[in-house]
Structures are given as C-alpha cells and as structure tokens.
Motif scaffolding. Structure first.
Motif, PDB file in Angstrom:
ATOM      1  N   PRO A 914       0.938  -1.346   0.028  1.00 52.71           N
ATOM      2  CA  PRO A 914       0.118   0.257  -0.467  1.00 52.71           C
ATOM      3  C   PRO A 914       0.510   1.289   0.512  1.00 52.71           C
ATOM      4  O   PRO A 914       0.396   2.614  -0.435  1.00 52.71           O
ATOM      5  N   THR A 915       2.794   1.033  -0.244  1.00 56.67           N
ATOM      6  CA  THR A 915       3.405   2.455   0.550  1.00 56.67           C
ATOM      7  C   THR A 915       3.936   2.825  -1.200  1.00 56.67           C
ATOM      8  O   THR A 915       4.009   3.855  -1.370  1.00 56.67           O
ATOM      9  N   VAL A 916       2.739   1.494  -2.194  1.00 57.89           N
ATOM     10  CA  VAL A 916       3.672   1.848  -3.830  1.00 57.89           C
ATOM     11  C   VAL A 916       2.865   3.056  -4.483  1.00 57.89           C
ATOM     12  O   VAL A 916       1.611   2.073  -4.497  1.00 57.89           O
ATOM     13  N   VAL A 917       2.964   3.529  -4.793  1.00 59.44           N
ATOM     14  CA  VAL A 917       2.370   4.142  -5.949  1.00 59.44           C
ATOM     15  C   VAL A 917       2.075   4.321  -7.464  1.00 59.44           C
ATOM     16  O   VAL A 917       3.512   4.596  -7.407  1.00 59.44           O
ATOM     17  N   LEU A 918       1.666   3.787  -8.016  1.00 60.68           N
ATOM     18  CA  LEU A 918       2.043   3.004  -9.630  1.00 60.68           C
ATOM     19  C   LEU A 918       1.723   4.349 -10.197  1.00 60.68           C
ATOM     20  O   LEU A 918       1.141   5.964  -9.652  1.00 60.68           O
ATOM     21  N   PRO A 919       2.804   4.483 -10.933  1.00 65.33           N
ATOM     22  CA  PRO A 919       2.824   5.390 -12.554  1.00 65.33           C
ATOM     23  C   PRO A 919       1.679   5.814 -12.987  1.00 65.33           C
ATOM     24  O   PRO A 919       1.083   4.166 -13.858  1.00 65.33           O
ATOM     25  N   GLU A 920       0.654   6.969 -13.671  1.00 67.95           N
ATOM     26  CA  GLU A 920       0.218   6.970 -14.531  1.00 67.95           C
ATOM     27  C   GLU A 920       0.886   6.044 -15.629  1.00 67.95           C
ATOM     28  O   GLU A 920       1.408   7.328 -16.155  1.00 67.95           O
ATOM     29  N   GLY A 921      -0.020   5.936 -16.209  1.00 70.83           N
ATOM     30  CA  GLY A 921       0.547   5.350 -17.685  1.00 70.83           C
ATOM     31  C   GLY A 921       1.270   4.275 -17.868  1.00 70.83           C
ATOM     32  O   GLY A 921       1.579   3.593 -18.703  1.00 70.83           O
ATOM     33  N   GLY A 922       1.609   3.482 -16.565  1.00 71.52           N
ATOM     34  CA  GLY A 922       2.128   2.399 -16.038  1.00 71.52           C
ATOM     35  C   GLY A 922       1.230   0.947 -16.983  1.00 71.52           C
ATOM     36  O   GLY A 922       0.191   1.224 -17.041  1.00 71.52           O
ATOM     37  N   GLN A 923       2.060   0.403 -17.524  1.00 69.73           N
ATOM     38  CA  GLN A 923       0.884  -0.385 -18.357  1.00 69.73           C
ATOM     39  C   GLN A 923       1.154  -1.373 -17.281  1.00 69.73           C
ATOM     40  O   GLN A 923       1.710  -2.292 -16.975  1.00 69.73           O
ATOM     41  N   ILE A 924      -0.403  -2.360 -17.834  1.00 66.46           N
ATOM     42  CA  ILE A 924      -1.365  -3.644 -17.202  1.00 66.46           C
ATOM     43  C   ILE A 924      -0.436  -4.690 -17.483  1.00 66.46           C
ATOM     44  O   ILE A 924      -0.793  -4.802 -18.618  1.00 66.46           O
ATOM     45  N   VAL A 925       0.190  -6.115 -16.793  1.00 64.65           N
ATOM     46  CA  VAL A 925       0.319  -7.198 -17.607  1.00 64.65           C
ATOM     47  C   VAL A 925       0.110  -8.576 -16.471  1.00 64.65           C
ATOM     48  O   VAL A 925      -0.275  -7.985 -15.497  1.00 64.65           O
ATOM     49  N   ALA A 926      -0.495  -9.277 -17.174  1.00 63.04           N
ATOM     50  CA  ALA A 926      -1.179 -10.256 -16.459  1.00 63.04           C
ATOM     51  C   ALA A 926      -0.275 -11.088 -15.502  1.00 63.04           C
ATOM     52  O   ALA A 926      -0.258 -12.001 -13.940  1.00 63.04           O
ATOM     53  N   GLY A 931      10.953  -9.066 -19.849  1.00 59.12           N
ATOM     54  CA  GLY A 931      11.516  -8.718 -21.085  1.00 59.12           C
ATOM     55  C   GLY A 931      10.885  -9.636 -22.516  1.00 59.12           C
ATOM     56  O   GLY A 931       9.716 -10.139 -21.979  1.00 59.12           O
ATOM     57  N   GLY A 932      11.634  -9.479 -23.125  1.00 55.19           N
ATOM     58  CA  GLY A 932      10.688 -10.515 -24.562  1.00 55.19           C
ATOM     59  C   GLY A 932       8.972  -9.186 -24.685  1.00 55.19           C
ATOM     60  O   GLY A 932       9.031  -8.312 -24.270  1.00 55.19           O
ATOM     61  N   ILE A 933       8.089  -9.891 -25.613  1.00 54.28           N
ATOM     62  CA  ILE A 933       6.831  -9.590 -25.987  1.00 54.28           C
ATOM     63  C   ILE A 933       5.742 -10.042 -25.368  1.00 54.28           C
ATOM     64  O   ILE A 933       5.560 -11.180 -24.895  1.00 54.28           O
ATOM     65  N   THR A 934       4.900  -8.896 -24.095  1.00 56.45           N
ATOM     66  CA  THR A 934       3.791  -9.869 -23.742  1.00 56.45           C
ATOM     67  C   THR A 934       3.075  -8.431 -23.358  1.00 56.45           C
ATOM     68  O   THR A 934       3.107  -7.420 -24.091  1.00 56.45           O
ATOM     69  N   PRO A 935       1.358  -9.830 -23.498  1.00 57.53           N
ATOM     70  CA  PRO A 935       0.128  -8.843 -24.043  1.00 57.53           C
ATOM     71  C   PRO A 935       0.034  -7.781 -23.466  1.00 57.53           C
ATOM     72  O   PRO A 935       0.299  -7.974 -21.798  1.00 57.53           O
ATOM     73  N   MET A 936      -0.228  -6.894 -23.236  1.00 57.74           N
ATOM     74  CA  MET A 936      -0.473  -5.186 -22.278  1.00 57.74           C
ATOM     75  C   MET A 936      -2.359  -5.803 -22.436  1.00 57.74           C
ATOM     76  O   MET A 936      -3.169  -5.217 -23.493  1.00 57.74           O
ATOM     77  N   LEU A 937      -2.629  -6.008 -21.303  1.00 63.70           N
ATOM     78  CA  LEU A 937      -3.675  -5.317 -20.733  1.00 63.70           C
ATOM     79  C   LEU A 937      -4.578  -3.704 -20.559  1.00 63.70           C
ATOM     80  O   LEU A 937      -5.803  -4.746 -20.530  1.00 63.70           O
ATOM     81  N   GLY A 938      -3.924  -3.138 -20.501  1.00 63.71           N
ATOM     82  CA  GLY A 938      -4.677  -1.967 -20.210  1.00 63.71           C
ATOM     83  C   GLY A 938      -3.791  -1.103 -19.735  1.00 63.71           C
ATOM     84  O   GLY A 938      -2.166  -0.797 -19.249  1.00 63.71           O
ATOM     85  N   HIS A 939      -3.552   0.279 -19.411  1.00 64.26           N
ATOM     86  CA  HIS A 939      -2.694   1.153 -18.557  1.00 64.26           C
ATOM     87  C   HIS A 939      -3.911   1.574 -17.114  1.00 64.26           C
ATOM     88  O   HIS A 939      -5.057   2.135 -17.174  1.00 64.26           O
ATOM     89  N   VAL A 940      -2.403   2.393 -16.317  1.00 64.46           N
ATOM     90  CA  VAL A 940      -3.000   3.095 -15.431  1.00 64.46           C
ATOM     91  C   VAL A 940      -4.131   4.497 -15.469  1.00 64.46           C
ATOM     92  O   VAL A 940      -2.566   5.508 -16.367  1.00 64.46           O
ATOM     93  N   THR A 941      -4.656   4.721 -15.577  1.00 60.46           N
ATOM     94  CA  THR A 941      -4.757   6.478 -16.079  1.00 60.46           C
ATOM     95  C   THR A 941      -4.665   7.666 -14.795  1.00 60.46           C
ATOM     96  O   THR A 941      -4.677   8.533 -14.809  1.00 60.46           O
ATOM     97  N   VAL A 971       1.411  -4.114 -12.750  1.00 57.35           N
ATOM     98  CA  VAL A 971       1.749  -3.097 -13.709  1.00 57.35           C
ATOM     99  C   VAL A 971       4.081  -3.304 -13.564  1.00 57.35           C
ATOM    100  O   VAL A 971       4.368  -2.975 -12.633  1.00 57.35           O
ATOM    101  N   ALA A 972       3.961  -2.778 -15.247  1.00 55.32           N
ATOM    102  CA  ALA A 972       5.662  -2.803 -15.606  1.00 55.32           C
ATOM    103  C   ALA A 972       6.044  -1.967 -15.652  1.00 55.32           C
ATOM    104  O   ALA A 972       5.595  -0.582 -15.946  1.00 55.32           O
ATOM    105  N   LEU A 973       7.047  -1.733 -14.324  1.00 56.61           N
ATOM    106  CA  LEU A 973       7.801  -0.338 -14.685  1.00 56.61           C
ATOM    107  C   LEU A 973       8.638  -0.033 -15.699  1.00 56.61           C
ATOM    108  O   LEU A 973       9.189  -1.353 -16.438  1.00 56.61           O
ATOM    109  N   ARG A 974       9.104   0.595 -15.662  1.00 52.68           N
ATOM    110  CA  ARG A 974      10.501   1.353 -16.579  1.00 52.68           C
ATOM    111  C   ARG A 974      11.459   0.618 -16.727  1.00 52.68           C
ATOM    112  O   ARG A 974      11.905   0.153 -17.361  1.00 52.68           O
ATOM    113  N   ASP A 975      12.248   0.557 -15.284  1.00 53.54           N
ATOM    114  CA  ASP A 975      12.995   0.286 -14.889  1.00 53.54           C
ATOM    115  C   ASP A 975      12.701  -1.741 -14.833  1.00 53.54           C
ATOM    116  O   ASP A 975      13.927  -2.743 -14.390  1.00 53.54           O
TER     117      ASP A 975
END
Lengths: 998, 96
Positions: A914-926, A931-941, A971-975
């Motif tokens: 509960p202390t982690v605030v997600l980045p807006e625009g972050g991509q949601i994965v299952a 790495g590699g190609i992962t289907p993206m389910l949506g994003h944080v608005t 939610v996949a982060l840039r790092d």
C-alpha cells in the motif's frame, strides 16, 4: 591587411567608410556597401568553407541568394545566425563570422580526410553501410551527424523581436530589377495600389551590374528616376531587403522584410524581421534568373565562380576576384564578364565549345583583344586550396576530341546558361515548361492570377524585358478595372546573340566516376557520378534520384545545381529533359528564421492565459498553479516547509473531516434557454432530461457519434425553459461548438439559445461535513436543512449579501455545495466564506486534492480516465444510458465492436504494497515479465496516495476488467520491475455513498 | 491560406474559419433500425471528390455560423457559399 583585389575605382561601395570585420578569427577590411563575400574576395580570400560530406575546400561561387558554399555562422550568443549566406550579408563594422562544418578550422579540418576516401562513399553509402547491426545505429548516427551538416543551432535565446503585418494590394510586383520596376511604375502611375518587394538593399536588380544604357543614359539613372517617381505615388509601397518566400493559395504571398541585419548588433533597435502576408489581386513576378555552373572535374575548387557573380563583384563591389582568368561559357551573355574583367585589368581567355559566332558581346570581346578559344572546353581544374590551372580539350560534334593543353589561372568563371527563377510561379501551382531554344525551364500556364515578366519568363534581353513588363502591367490594369496606363518606349541598344549550346556534363560518359569529381550540387556534395549511379541502380524518377543522392536538399534547395542534375539524369537515362521533369518547388524560396515565423507569439503571448477572479488571493496564499487548458488553476497551497504530498494530505483530510473550499470557476458554463431546451439536452446526454424538475440538478455523459465519452458535467434546471450546463474546464469551447453545430445544421427548428457564461460566474465548491454550517453563517435566505435542500438540487438566494445560485452537488463524495456568484463579486464572497469557515479551519484546496478526492470515489475525469475510445459501458455506467430515447452516439453503442466484452474497461487497482504509488500510464500485464513481448492488458489512468485510506489507489482501463475484479495483475515499470496489484472496483471510499446525503 | 466568403460577413481569411467536412449528410432519423453497415456508412464514409465538393464551414472567429460551400478540390476555388438549408447550384431540393 590591404584589399589586394580592390579595383581603384567604381562599384557601389562607399570608399569613405572603411569597415573592419573578422572572419575565422582574422581581421580584414572592407567598405560600406560590401557583402561579406565581396569584402572577403577584396582581400583575396576565396577558400571560405568545407563541403558537407567530403569536407573539400570550397569558395564563394555566386553573388546572391543561390549561394551553396559560402555559409557562415554569423555572430555569437543572442545574435547568432547559423548558415547565413555570406553573399547576402551586408558588411557592418565589427562583423564576426566563421565557417561552418569545419573543426577546428577550415585549414586544419579534422574530417578533411574524407576527401581521400570519397571514392568509397558515393550516394547511398550511408543507407547501404550502416544498416546493420541495427542496434549500432545510434552510435553511427552520432558520428554521421557530427561529420556532416552545416551550421550549429544557437544555444542562447534570440535577443531580437519579430513582427507580422497583413496587407492587401491590387498588384504585387516581386523583384525590383528592370522588369519589376517598369511594371510597378506603369501600374502605380495608373493609380493601382502596388507593393514592390525586392530582396536587395537597393533597387535595380541586374542593372546594378550592367553597362547598358536606357534612353542613352546609364541604366542606373533610369532606375533612380523611376524610384523617385514611385516614391511620390501614395498607393505604392516599396519593400527593400524583402524576400518573397512563399506563393500560397488565393494569391497570398509571404514576404520576409529584414529591418536591422545590416547594422552592427549594438546599433539595432526595433524589430529585426517582419513577415508580410500580402493578398494581391494580381501578382507580377519579375524574379530574374540564376546562372548555371558547368559540370567538369574539380569544378568546386575555390576560385571557380559563375560568370555573372564575377561581373557582380567587379562592377557592383569594385573587386577583381582574380588576375589570370579562364572564362568557360556555352553562351554569349557571359562574354560580358570577359569584357568587365579585361577593363578591370585582368588577363582573360575565353573557352567556348561553340564555333566562333557573330554575337554583339563576343565581337566586343574580340575587339578588346581578348583571346577566345572556340570549340574548346575545360575538362578539369587543378589546384589544392585554390584553382591554379585548367586542362582543356577540343570539342567537336558534341564530343571531346583530344587534349587542348592547359592554362594557368587564379580564377575560373563559368556559365552554362540561365535558369529563370520560376520558384514562385511553381509554388502558385503552375507547371514549368522546357524551352528547347532557350535551354531552360520557363513558366507555363498560369494557375493563379499572376504573370511572369523579364528573365524569370525567359525574356533575357533588356529591350524585350522592358516591352514585356509594360505590356503585362497594362493588361493587368485592364483586368483589374483600371484604365490602361502609360506605354513608354525606353530605348536600349539591341544585342545580337548566337544560340546557346546545351552542355550538361563536360567529359566522356563512360569515364564518369573514374576521375576527379564533377560537382552538380555543391551544397550536398552530389557529383555527376552519383546521378549516374542512381540511374544505374534503378532510380529513374527525378524525385527518387533527389532522395537517393540528396541533390536539391539543404539551405539552397538546389537553386544552382538542380537543372544541371536533371540534364545529366536525362542523358544517363537517354531521354529528354521535359520527360525527366523537375522536382517540386516548395515554399520557402529561402530559409526563414523561426523568429519571423513566430513573430510576437512567444512566451506569454503564445496563448491567452485565463485567470479566475480569485487568482490574486490564491497567489497571496502561496498557491502553486497548474495549467488546465488556458486556465491557471491553484494546484495546492503549501504551508511553510510543506511539499506536494504533505500539503495534499492535509487538504484532503480537511475536506473529509471538516470543510475545504475549491475555486471551480473554470468549469465551463453554458446557459441554455428556450422551449426546446430539454429536447436538445435529450439529444446531447445519454440519460433522459424531460422529467427533470425545476430546481433539480442532474449529471450527464456526452458522447460523440462514435459512442465515445467526450464530456461530462452537471446541468441544473433553473426555470421552466432555462438550464445551466457545466462542462469540464478544458472542454467548454468544444462542447459549445458541438451544440451550436447540431443546432445550426441538423435541428435549426429547435427553439433554443446558447450563451457561454463561463467567465460570468465565480464558482466555489464548499465541501466537507461542516460545509452546511459554513454556508448557514453567510446565507440567511436559503434553508440548508437536509430535507429542505436535498442532494442534487438548486436554490437561489444571497451568499454574503450577493445574489447567488447554490447547488448541492459533490465531486468529493462529501456533503458539498457549489456556490455561484457574479464574477465581479467573487473575491468578496470567497473571503466571506473563508472567514465564516475559520472556526472549522476551512482549508482552501487545489486541483491535486480535488483529483485525489474524486479518485477515492471512482469519479472519472474525461480526458484522463478516458481518451476518446471509451464508451459509457466501458466505464461501467451503462445504467446512465437511456433505453427509451435516441441520443447522439447511441446507435454506436450497439455496434459489434462496442459490444465486445474484452474492451478496455474502467477498474480500480490496489497495489499489494500500500505504500507503492503506481506511475500513471504504467502498463498492466497478467504476469511478471522478464523482457520479450508481453501482451498488455491496459494502463493506469489515475494514481494517488489516499490519505483517508492510508494507502495507494489507482484507476485504470483494462481489457475485460469488469470481469476480473479480485484478480491479481501486475504493472510493469520502466526499470523492469513489476508491481503486483489487485483489480477492484474503482470506488474506494464510502462505497454506499452515504456521506454526500447527510 | 484560402479566402472564403461567409454568407453573412463577406470575404475573410481562412484563419477565421474552421472546416466541417462534407455537407448534406443528414443524420438518420431512425438510427436504431439501421444495420451496422448503414450506420457505419453514415459515421465514416465520405466522398473523396476530385472537382466540385460540397462542404461545411464555420465562421468560428466571426459570426459563428455554419454554412455550406461548393469548392473545387483541384483548384481550391470556391464556386459559391450559401446558408445551411439553402440550395447549392444544381441542387434541385431546397430548404425544408
């Protein structure tokens, strides 16, 4: 250093005003009236540049706007200009310039080594070589960009100011040479409103360098007489130092007037450049012609110039660019240069591929004892940093016929004929036509209201030019409804000419690419061999050849080389020049500064800034502001020592626990009146409006015809036929346009009037459990009891003595009131509310807190949680979609695509930590990815830390999200990290919605 | 930049106007009875005229009125502009 090449007398320079200037760190002297180029040549400086790709030494080749080589970085700091053409820079005291594309200096250029490997880097080399490995490209690119290219973009803010002007005229004359002057004079005398634009500091054009006489007097006396008469005509405006750079639709021409560039920076005042946008009833183009170089080996050595440029330096600037000169020409006109040089004391040999002819100028040259070698060509220049000899060959029946020896020289003047400057004609939409006899493109049929006269029309002789200009000017007057003007006959001597001999490439076709390079486009280092290579590799369209070789790109856009290139391509393809065609002439004719284009629309003047009537109060309280469309809105109000998160937490808790106040004046407000107002609302919103009672408010979703949400807001029925609609702050104008459009084009029969009243009302949201008590203190004539003034209703009354509309609506989920008062009373009422709330510690809050509070409740913000591809069903708001009426966008909600259940749908996300605030625009994965190609389910608005819940929350759009509640996602982060989250309902706080009903 | 004659304000620069696409596309009155294809046709399909094109313009920075125009898409010449509901040239059905 002495001006060794300055001729003792003559030229249009002021010898009484010597000027000191600096080039590549060395001091030189020139005179007022010089250009940087003429002053350098006066000091015998020919080697001024390194070429773009091969870093070959280059000299000044022309005396005008078509210069490809002699580009300089002019001045430094806030007055720095990259890629200035030294042939157009008027000299001033203290001028400082340096060569471009050479480090550390042109003499010791680090990349001069490229010349040695130039055989191996022809056209297409970079395309073919740096294709792999692909991931090395950024490294290659860094090197290539550094190695190639021209000037450097200035790093400091431009100190100058720029301006724009709009003008209308009967006749716009482009070019102040003999043709333009004559046309402007005839039109002006007849009373037409004339604008004459010329790119030089003084009028006269080709006459500035001419020895010809008009009415038995020097031509410049004729120029002075016409100029003086034009000055007395009240409807005539002359723009000097003004380049017409664009011919747009409906006879709109764009002109850049340079006001101060000819002065030392410290003496400049006022604006630097003004862009004129001139709408002309008729345009007369008198833009002259550019001389073509000839294409032979090493024709790019410093000391090789066009013949007309040499004449210009001799006659206009009093500079003799060389003492031992070879003039290589395929036409009669260039013999004038031999005459000029000879009179200036140079020794000249003329080399002409044609047999001896009887033209006026060749005859004159012979009479002066100038040696002429007919049926001879220059095949190659020799020299290192300056031409020192030429190799000749005999020329018979269109072929080389053996060596004809060499000649020592320090200057080569060349002339391959003239190209009419058809650029503006072509920009107007006209197609240039090839003239076999004149060996050049001339204007074809007019498309817009324009006519070309003089050299730009292929009419080169002075007598014919003047007659043509007078004729066209009179025809124009007649077309425009003026009576025909004067038809003067200005007497000039007739000049006989022998025909020009087309000569595109001097050399054997089967030897192209074997010997030294024969340059076509100097600025882009394109040689004849590159064009042959392109043709061999299958590039047959001239547009493709341009892009493969880079011919015609750059700051000169192929003014000098393009026609030669097309001639050579035609030969390589064994087809005619008209069949080969030209590339497209696009605006701008010459580069235009960004400053001129921006004009005054810079900084604070780029876009209007809108402030609410409480703005100063917010500022006084130390609020930080956020841009919302053009509005400045308070973002948050930090107390001393507070950063964003602490301030927002304090503001949020104040609203949840006591009371806060938000300046919501920016909300779009549209006043709707008329008997058919409810019908219009029924069309605009997804929910029904017919039964909304007077005094009640309702939330509405507005869709476009694709069924996608594009605005939302609360609309109040103020009276029987009177509604007040609110829109999002950024969407007010869009919604107003949308409503007006439907009313005007589809439902003109509806009796409804719309008025934008956004700025008329100040709007304050008073929110929190104590909001009722605050309002009761300042408002005696409204009963605030829960039953008397229920949720989603409206009351009129007075707040702090000011007539007010009060709505009980909430964007925070708390008990809340929206107070609307006329904007002029806004601050008084705001302060009265603050004073009344003091005992409850009323807290002003900004947009950040507003966002957190609404997200805790799962309320969307259109444009943040939606993006134009989100339907009400995707938002889980299907309940708001009427089943019983039609509305805009309804049918689209039942298209197969909008009914898909794997569409992205609005959900809430709770990070497991509960202390982690997600980045807006972050991509949601299952599942966590590596790495590699992962289907993206949506994003944080939307994503915030919720102070009342003491945890992070987020809203998101997710494929099939409404059926995934309770599931785990990431939610996949840039790092590369993946944050585990729980998919949940977007309503996080007060799920039953009790708090706003208390 | 074009010059456009607003039927109410006269000849003005294009920068005062905004473009509204093809004219004379009536909103289907009974949209719910339409097939997906017919509705898609109304939503998305537009003529790509070479020659005289009927189109809508808004005098956005002027009188804020929508009007119709006939414009040649090759030469960019306006043949005429007229109020919404008035008939275009060669148009047989006029205002309702």
């Amino acid at each position: 250093m002495a001006q060794t090449n300055r001729i003792a007398k003559g030229g249009r320079i002021n010898r009484g005003a010597p000027l000191t200037f600096q080039f590549n760190g060395k001091n030189y002297q020139g005179y007022e009236g010089d250009t940087l180029a003429s002053a350098l040549l006066a000091n015998d400086v020919h080697f001024v540049a390194r070429s773009w790709k091969y870093h070959r030494p280059r000299g000044i080749i022309t005396a005008g706007v078509e210069e490809p080589n002699a580009l300089v970085q002019l001045e430094s700091g806030e007055y720095e200009v990259p890629n200035a053409r030294s042939t157009e820079i008027e000299l001033y005291a203290g001028l400082k310039a340096k060569s471009v594309n050479a480090e550390p200096s042109i003499e010791n250029d680090r990349l001069a080594v490229n010349q040695k490997i130039s055989r191996f880097i022809p056209a297409g080399f970079y395309y073919k070589t740096f294709m792999w490995p692909q991931k090395m490209w950024p490294k290659y690119e860094e090197f290539i960009r550094d190695a190639a290219g021209l000037g450097v973009a200035p790093t400091e803010l431009d100190a100058d100011r720029y301006d724009k002007a709009f003008a209308h005229c009967d006749v716009l004359v482009v070019g102040g040479g003999p043709a333009g002057l004559a046309a402007a004079w005839v039109a002006g005398r007849a009373g037409a409103r004339v604008i004459l634009a010329d790119n030089q500091p003084e009028l006269g054009g080709s006459l500035l360098t001419s020895t010809e006489a008009i009415d038995s007097k020097p031509a410049l006396e004729w120029v002075a007489k016409l100029e003086a008469e034009l000055a007395t005509m009240p409807e005539v405006r002359i723009l000097r130092r003004s380049t017409v750079f664009g011919y747009q639709d409906h006879n709109l021409l764009t002109i850049c007037e340079r006001k101060t560039d000819h002065l030392p920076p410290r003496q400049r005042s006022g604006i630097r450049e003004r862009v004129w946008k001139v709408r002309a009833r008729k345009v007369i183009l008198a833009t002259g012609a550019h001389e073509r170089p000839l294409v032979f080996a090493n024709n790019d050595l410093p000391g090789v110039m066009t013949a007309s440029a040499v004449t210009t330096y001799v006659r206009r600037y009093g500079v003799r660019p060389g003492k031992k000169v070879v003039l290589f020409t395929n036409n009669d006109a260039a013999y004038q240069t031999a005459v000029d040089l000879s009179e200036a004391g140079a020794r000249v040999v003329v080399v002409d591929p044609r047999p001896s002819g009887r033209g006026t100028l060749p005859e004159l040259a012979r009479r002066l004892g100038i040696e002429v070698r007919n049926q001879t060509v220059v095949v190659r220049c020799g020299g290192k940093l300056r031409v020192d000899k030429v190799e000749l060959a005999r020329y018979q029946n269109g072929k080389l016929a053996g060596s004809a020896g060499t000649l020592d020289c320090d200057l080569v003047a060349m002339s391959g004929g003239y190209n009419p400057v058809v650029h503006l004609f072509a920009q107007s939409g006209g197609k240039a036509r090839w003239d076999d006899e004149k060996v050049c493109f001339v204007p074809g049929k007019s498309v817009q209201a324009e006519a070309s006269v003089g050299a730009c029309n292929g009419t080169f002789a002075l007598d014919a030019t003047l007659a043509e200009a007078v004729g066209v000017a009179n025809a124009t007057l007649e077309q425009l409804g003026f009576t025909r003007g004067a038809a003067p006959v200005w007497k000039t001597a007739h000049v006989d000419e022998s025909a020009i001999l087309p000569l595109w490439l001097v050399g054997e076709r089967d030897q192209v690419g074997r010997g030294d390079k024969q340059f076509v486009d100097f600025q882009n280092d394109v040689s004849a061999a590159d064009i042959y290579l392109a043709a061999r590799e299958g590039y047959h369209s001239v547009e493709h050849v341009k892009r493969y070789t880079a011919m015609g790109f750059g700051t000169d856009q192929g003014k000098l080389g393009n026609i030669n290139g097309m001639g050579i391509l035609a030969e390589a393809l064994n087809q005619s020049i008209p069949k080969t065609g030209t590339t497209t002439f696009r605006p701008n004719f010459t580069p235009v500064t960004f400053g001129a284009i921006a004009g005054r629309e810079l900084g604070d003047f780029l876009d209007p800034i809108r402030k609410t009537c409480i703005h100063e109060w917010h500022r006084e309280q130390g609020a930080l502001f956020e841009d919302v469309g053009q509005w400045k809105r308070p973002w948050y109000y930090p107390k001393p020592g507070e950063y964003l998160h602490a301030a927002v937490a304090r503001e949020c808790l104040a609203v949840r626990n006591s009371v806060g106040m938000l300046d919501a004046s920016t909300l779009g407000k549209i006043d709707i009146q008329g008997p058919d107002a409810a019908i219009l609302l029924n069309w605009l919103y997804t929910n029904p409006w017919s039964k909304l009672e007077v005094g009640k408010c309702r939330y509405g979703l507005m869709l476009d015809e694709n069924g996608m949400v594009f605005d939302d807001g609360v609309t109040t029925r103020l009276a029987d036929q009177h509604y007040l609609m609110t829109t999002t702050s950024g969407g007010a104008a869009r919604v107003m346009n949308w409503m007006e459009r439907w009313l005007q084009t589809e439902w003109p029969h509806l009796k409804v009037h719309l008025t934008s009243v956004t700025d008329h009302w100040a709007t304050f949201a008073v929110a929190g459990p104590n909001s009722r008590r605050v309002l009761q203190k300042v408002c005696a004539d409204i009963d605030f009891a829960a039953e008397a003034f229920p949720f989603m209703t409206f009351r009129a009354g007075t707040v702090a003595g000011v007539a007010a509309r009060v709505m009980r609506i909430s964007f925070s989920g708390e008990l809340a009131y929206e107070v609307n008062v006329p904007a002029n009373f806004g601050r008084k009422v705001w302060e009265a509310l603050m004073a009344a709330g003091a005992e409850f510690d009323i807290t002003p809050y900004g947009t950040e807190t507003m966002h957190v509070l609404r997200a805790e409740k799962g309320y969307i913000i259109v444009g943040q949680d939606t993006d134009g591809s989100v339907s009400p069903i995707d938002l889980g708001m299907e309940g708001m979609v009427s089943k019983t009426k039609d509305f805009l966008g309804k049918r689209s909600l039942f298209r197969s695509d909008t009914r898909r259940n794997d569409r992205k749908q609005l959900v809430g996300l709770k990070p497991v930590d509960p202390t982690v605030v997600l980045p807006e625009g972050g991509q949601i994965v299952a599942a966590p990815t590596s790495g590699g190609i992962t289907p993206m389910l949506g994003h944080v608005t939307s994503s915030y830390y919720s102070p009342i819940l003491a945890r992070s929350i987020a809203m998101a759009v997710m494929k099939g999200g409404q059926s995934r509640l309770g599931e785990r996602a990431y939610v996949a982060l840039r790092d590369g990290q993946c944050v585990p989250v729980e998919v949940c309902s977007p309503v996080f706080y007060d799920v039953e919605g009790k708090r706003q009903h208390v | 930049m074009l010059q456009i004659t607003c039927p109410w304000c006269g000849l003005r620069a294009e920068s005062e106007f905004s473009y509204g696409g093809e004219a004379d596309i009536a909103r289907p009155s009974d949209s719910e009875a339409l097939s997906d294809e017919a509705w898609g046709d109304y939503l998305f399909m537009r003529k790509n005229t070479k020659g005289v094109h009927k189109e809508q313009w808004l005098h956005a920075s002027g009188c804020r009125r929508w009007f119709n125009a006939e414009r040649d898409t090759v030469t960019y010449q306006f043949i005429r502009t007229y109020p919404v509901g008035a008939s275009g040239s060669g148009d047989t059905h006029g205002a309702d």
